[in-house]
Design a protein around this motif. Structure first.
Motif, PDB file in Angstrom:
ATOM      1  N   GLU A 195       0.818  -1.214   0.000  1.00  0.00           N
ATOM      2  CA  GLU A 195       0.000   0.000   0.000  1.00  0.00           C
ATOM      3  C   GLU A 195       0.850   1.262   0.000  1.00  0.00           C
ATOM      4  OE1 GLU A 195      -3.571   2.082   2.654  1.00  0.00           O
ATOM      5  OE2 GLU A 195      -2.733   0.131   3.240  1.00  0.00           O
ATOM      6  N   LYS A 196       1.926   1.269   0.783  1.00  0.00           N
ATOM      7  CA  LYS A 196       2.820   2.425   0.848  1.00  0.00           C
ATOM      8  C   LYS A 196       4.037   2.173  -0.043  1.00  0.00           C
ATOM      9  CE  LYS A 196       1.210   5.422   3.981  1.00  0.00           C
ATOM     10  NZ  LYS A 196       1.081   6.887   3.741  1.00  0.00           N
ATOM     11  N   PRO A 197       4.180   2.923  -1.148  1.00  0.00           N
ATOM     12  CA  PRO A 197       5.302   2.699  -2.069  1.00  0.00           C
ATOM     13  C   PRO A 197       6.581   3.388  -1.610  1.00  0.00           C
ATOM     14  CG  PRO A 197       3.905   4.425  -2.928  1.00  0.00           C
ATOM     15  CD  PRO A 197       3.251   3.957  -1.635  1.00  0.00           C
ATOM     16  N   VAL A 198       7.005   3.074  -0.382  1.00  0.00           N
ATOM     17  CA  VAL A 198       8.214   3.655   0.194  1.00  0.00           C
ATOM     18  C   VAL A 198       8.983   2.545   0.913  1.00  0.00           C
ATOM     19  CG1 VAL A 198       9.182   5.420   1.706  1.00  0.00           C
ATOM     20  CG2 VAL A 198       6.981   5.821   0.579  1.00  0.00           C
ATOM     21  N   ILE A 199      10.275   2.415   0.609  1.00  0.00           N
ATOM     22  CA  ILE A 199      11.094   1.395   1.275  1.00  0.00           C
ATOM     23  C   ILE A 199      12.405   2.005   1.750  1.00  0.00           C
ATOM     24  CG2 ILE A 199      10.132  -0.544  -0.028  1.00  0.00           C
ATOM     25  CD1 ILE A 199      12.645  -0.479  -1.800  1.00  0.00           C
ATOM     26  N   VAL A 232      21.751  -6.900   0.100  1.00  0.00           N
ATOM     27  CA  VAL A 232      20.890  -5.719   0.019  1.00  0.00           C
ATOM     28  C   VAL A 232      19.767  -5.866   1.036  1.00  0.00           C
ATOM     29  CG1 VAL A 232      19.283  -4.384  -1.403  1.00  0.00           C
ATOM     30  CG2 VAL A 232      21.402  -5.282  -2.412  1.00  0.00           C
ATOM     31  N   ALA A 233      19.697  -4.905   1.965  1.00  0.00           N
ATOM     32  CA  ALA A 233      18.661  -4.907   2.995  1.00  0.00           C
ATOM     33  C   ALA A 233      17.546  -3.946   2.598  1.00  0.00           C
ATOM     34  CB  ALA A 233      19.253  -4.507   4.344  1.00  0.00           C
ATOM     35  N   VAL A 234      16.306  -4.395   2.742  1.00  0.00           N
ATOM     36  CA  VAL A 234      15.134  -3.584   2.388  1.00  0.00           C
ATOM     37  C   VAL A 234      14.137  -3.644   3.534  1.00  0.00           C
ATOM     38  CG1 VAL A 234      13.162  -3.372   0.831  1.00  0.00           C
ATOM     39  CG2 VAL A 234      15.413  -3.952  -0.099  1.00  0.00           C
ATOM     40  N   SER A 235      13.630  -2.483   3.931  1.00  0.00           N
ATOM     41  CA  SER A 235      12.570  -2.436   4.941  1.00  0.00           C
ATOM     42  C   SER A 235      11.327  -1.801   4.337  1.00  0.00           C
ATOM     43  CB  SER A 235      13.019  -1.635   6.167  1.00  0.00           C
ATOM     44  OG  SER A 235      13.276  -0.281   5.822  1.00  0.00           O
ATOM     45  N   CYS A 236      10.166  -2.260   4.759  1.00  0.00           N
ATOM     46  CA  CYS A 236       8.899  -1.752   4.243  1.00  0.00           C
ATOM     47  C   CYS A 236       8.137  -0.995   5.324  1.00  0.00           C
ATOM     48  CB  CYS A 236       8.051  -2.906   3.706  1.00  0.00           C
ATOM     49  SG  CYS A 236       8.828  -3.798   2.341  1.00  0.00           S
ATOM     50  N   MET A 262      10.959  -6.853   6.652  1.00  0.00           N
ATOM     51  CA  MET A 262      12.295  -6.618   6.105  1.00  0.00           C
ATOM     52  C   MET A 262      12.758  -7.795   5.268  1.00  0.00           C
ATOM     53  SD  MET A 262      14.078  -4.719   9.327  1.00  0.00           S
ATOM     54  CE  MET A 262      13.100  -5.683  10.462  1.00  0.00           C
ATOM     55  N   TYR A 263      13.493  -7.459   4.211  1.00  0.00           N
ATOM     56  CA  TYR A 263      14.009  -8.470   3.293  1.00  0.00           C
ATOM     57  C   TYR A 263      15.519  -8.286   3.157  1.00  0.00           C
ATOM     58  CZ  TYR A 263       9.081  -8.626   1.815  1.00  0.00           C
ATOM     59  OH  TYR A 263       7.708  -8.713   1.775  1.00  0.00           O
ATOM     60  N   HIS A 280      20.670  -9.582  11.609  1.00  0.00           N
ATOM     61  CA  HIS A 280      20.030  -8.573  12.454  1.00  0.00           C
ATOM     62  C   HIS A 280      20.713  -7.209  12.340  1.00  0.00           C
ATOM     63  CE1 HIS A 280      18.053 -12.075  14.357  1.00  0.00           C
ATOM     64  NE2 HIS A 280      17.098 -11.209  14.602  1.00  0.00           N
ATOM     65  N   VAL A 281      22.037  -7.191  12.198  1.00  0.00           N
ATOM     66  CA  VAL A 281      22.720  -5.912  12.009  1.00  0.00           C
ATOM     67  C   VAL A 281      22.340  -5.307  10.660  1.00  0.00           C
ATOM     68  CG1 VAL A 281      24.976  -4.835  11.647  1.00  0.00           C
ATOM     69  CG2 VAL A 281      24.659  -6.435  13.531  1.00  0.00           C
ATOM     70  N   ALA A 282      22.292  -6.132   9.616  1.00  0.00           N
ATOM     71  CA  ALA A 282      21.892  -5.641   8.296  1.00  0.00           C
ATOM     72  C   ALA A 282      20.477  -5.072   8.337  1.00  0.00           C
ATOM     73  CB  ALA A 282      21.984  -6.766   7.262  1.00  0.00           C
ATOM     74  N   ALA A 283      19.584  -5.762   9.016  1.00  0.00           N
ATOM     75  CA  ALA A 283      18.197  -5.287   9.123  1.00  0.00           C
ATOM     76  C   ALA A 283      18.118  -3.978   9.890  1.00  0.00           C
ATOM     77  CB  ALA A 283      17.333  -6.357   9.783  1.00  0.00           C
ATOM     78  N   SER A 284      18.975  -3.820  10.898  1.00  0.00           N
ATOM     79  CA  SER A 284      18.922  -2.599  11.713  1.00  0.00           C
ATOM     80  C   SER A 284      19.379  -1.366  10.940  1.00  0.00           C
ATOM     81  CB  SER A 284      19.771  -2.766  12.981  1.00  0.00           C
ATOM     82  OG  SER A 284      21.156  -2.722  12.702  1.00  0.00           O
ATOM     83  N   PHE A 285      20.078  -1.570   9.817  1.00  0.00           N
ATOM     84  CA  PHE A 285      20.478  -0.445   8.984  1.00  0.00           C
ATOM     85  C   PHE A 285      19.287   0.158   8.230  1.00  0.00           C
ATOM     86  CE2 PHE A 285      24.941  -2.276   8.885  1.00  0.00           C
ATOM     87  CZ  PHE A 285      25.506  -1.224   9.580  1.00  0.00           C
ATOM     88  N   VAL A 286      18.225  -0.611   8.055  1.00  0.00           N
ATOM     89  CA  VAL A 286      17.084  -0.116   7.268  1.00  0.00           C
ATOM     90  C   VAL A 286      15.801   0.025   8.079  1.00  0.00           C
ATOM     91  CG1 VAL A 286      17.965  -0.950   5.057  1.00  0.00           C
ATOM     92  CG2 VAL A 286      16.572  -2.481   6.468  1.00  0.00           C
ATOM     93  N   HIS A 287      15.711  -0.695   9.196  1.00  0.00           N
ATOM     94  CA  HIS A 287      14.467  -0.649   9.977  1.00  0.00           C
ATOM     95  C   HIS A 287      14.074   0.766  10.401  1.00  0.00           C
ATOM     96  CE1 HIS A 287      11.949  -1.453  13.672  1.00  0.00           C
ATOM     97  NE2 HIS A 287      11.326  -2.138  12.748  1.00  0.00           N
TER      98      HIS A 287
END
Length: 268
Positions: free
Chosen positions: A24-28, A47-51, A56-57, A170-177
């Motif tokens: 719904e929200k086109p922002v990552i 590549v870390a991506v958060s929605c 998170m991916y 978890h560190v990679a995810a924390s860069f984008v969360h």
């Protein structure tokens, strides 16, 4: 922290990319991790991506490089409808282009945004680190084990190690969360409407800066873009552009400043 999806197969990547594009929200939020990212010869391995919804991916390009093309990951970077939120996009953008020939489109740089917020508040502008920005907005980053902390200091290729450990994920995810929604929402609402033109210019300048630096190391001559061939100044008179043309003419022109002021007047 929400669930992390670790992606290392083409089928999983195609599904993840499709899921992201229809949210719904086109922002990552995006962060590229690897070996010497932003430098000549650098390589992106993860590549870390958060929605917006907290999902998170983590796309493992070290295990399966084909994820970028056949797995559809490049669709996220090149989409003009999906906004990518980075902190300091320059290194990531440069290596995406050099390694994968992928040009970043439609992005928001939190480092640049915070610098402009400081400018417009009458403070001295500076480029803050991601942990510093998280401290300002009370975002807590993942604290890894002592062993992994030592690895981050001692091994410049730590993000190329496989298999990925829980600490790495978890560190990679924390860069984008923290990037979405918190940092994006806070900084977007603090940016004055009349700073839009200058913000977009600064973001593009950050994206190109690493490309210029790398080309200079290779002995290539770089010409500045037409809109500031004689120099760039922000609204407070600080020169930011590092290309040879602007450096040699630093302080000799206020063409871009006048353009920004004109744009601001038109908005008002």
């Amino acid at each position: 922290m929400a669930k992390i999806k670790y992606i290392k197969t083409l089928s999983a990547s195609l599904k993840a990319v499709n899921d992201i594009l229809v949210k719904e929200k086109p922002v990552i939020g995006v962060k590229c991790l690897g070996c010497n990212v932003g430098e000549h010869g650098g390589r992106i391995t993860l590549v870390a991506v958060s929605c917006w919804d907290g999902q998170m991916y983590l796309f493992d390009l070290r295990t399966n490089k084909a994820i970028m093309y056949d797995g559809g990951l490049l669709r996220l970077f090149q989409s003009t409808e999906l906004l990518k939120v980075f902190h300091d996009c320059g290194p990531d953008s440069a290596t995406l282009l050099q390694q994968f020939s992928v040009k970043l489109r439609n992005f928001f740089d939190t480092q640049i945004a915070y610098s402009i917020v400081m400018e417009r508040s009458g403070l001295s502008p500076r480029l803050v680190s991601f942990p510093q920005l998280c401290d300002v907005y009370h975002q807590v980053l993942h604290s890894p084990s002592e062993d992994f902390k030592r690895l981050l200091i001692q091994d410049p290729n730590v993000w190329a190690r496989r298999p990925c450990t829980d600490d790495m994920l978890h560190v990679a995810a924390s860069f984008v969360h923290p990037l979405v929604p918190v940092l994006f929402v806070e900084l977007d609402k603090m940016l004055p409407p009349d700073s839009d033109a200058w913000f977009l210019h600064r973001c593009e300048e950050s994206r190109q800066s690493r490309l210029k630096s790398r080309s200079l190391k290779n002995g290539q001559k770089i010409k500045c873009s037409k809109d500031h061939s004689s120099g760039v100044r922000n609204l407070f008179g600080t020169h930011f552009c590092i290309c040879p043309s602007c450096v040699s003419n630093m302080g000799t022109s206020q063409n871009y400043q006048q353009t920004c002021n004109t744009n601001a007047a038109n908005v008002q």
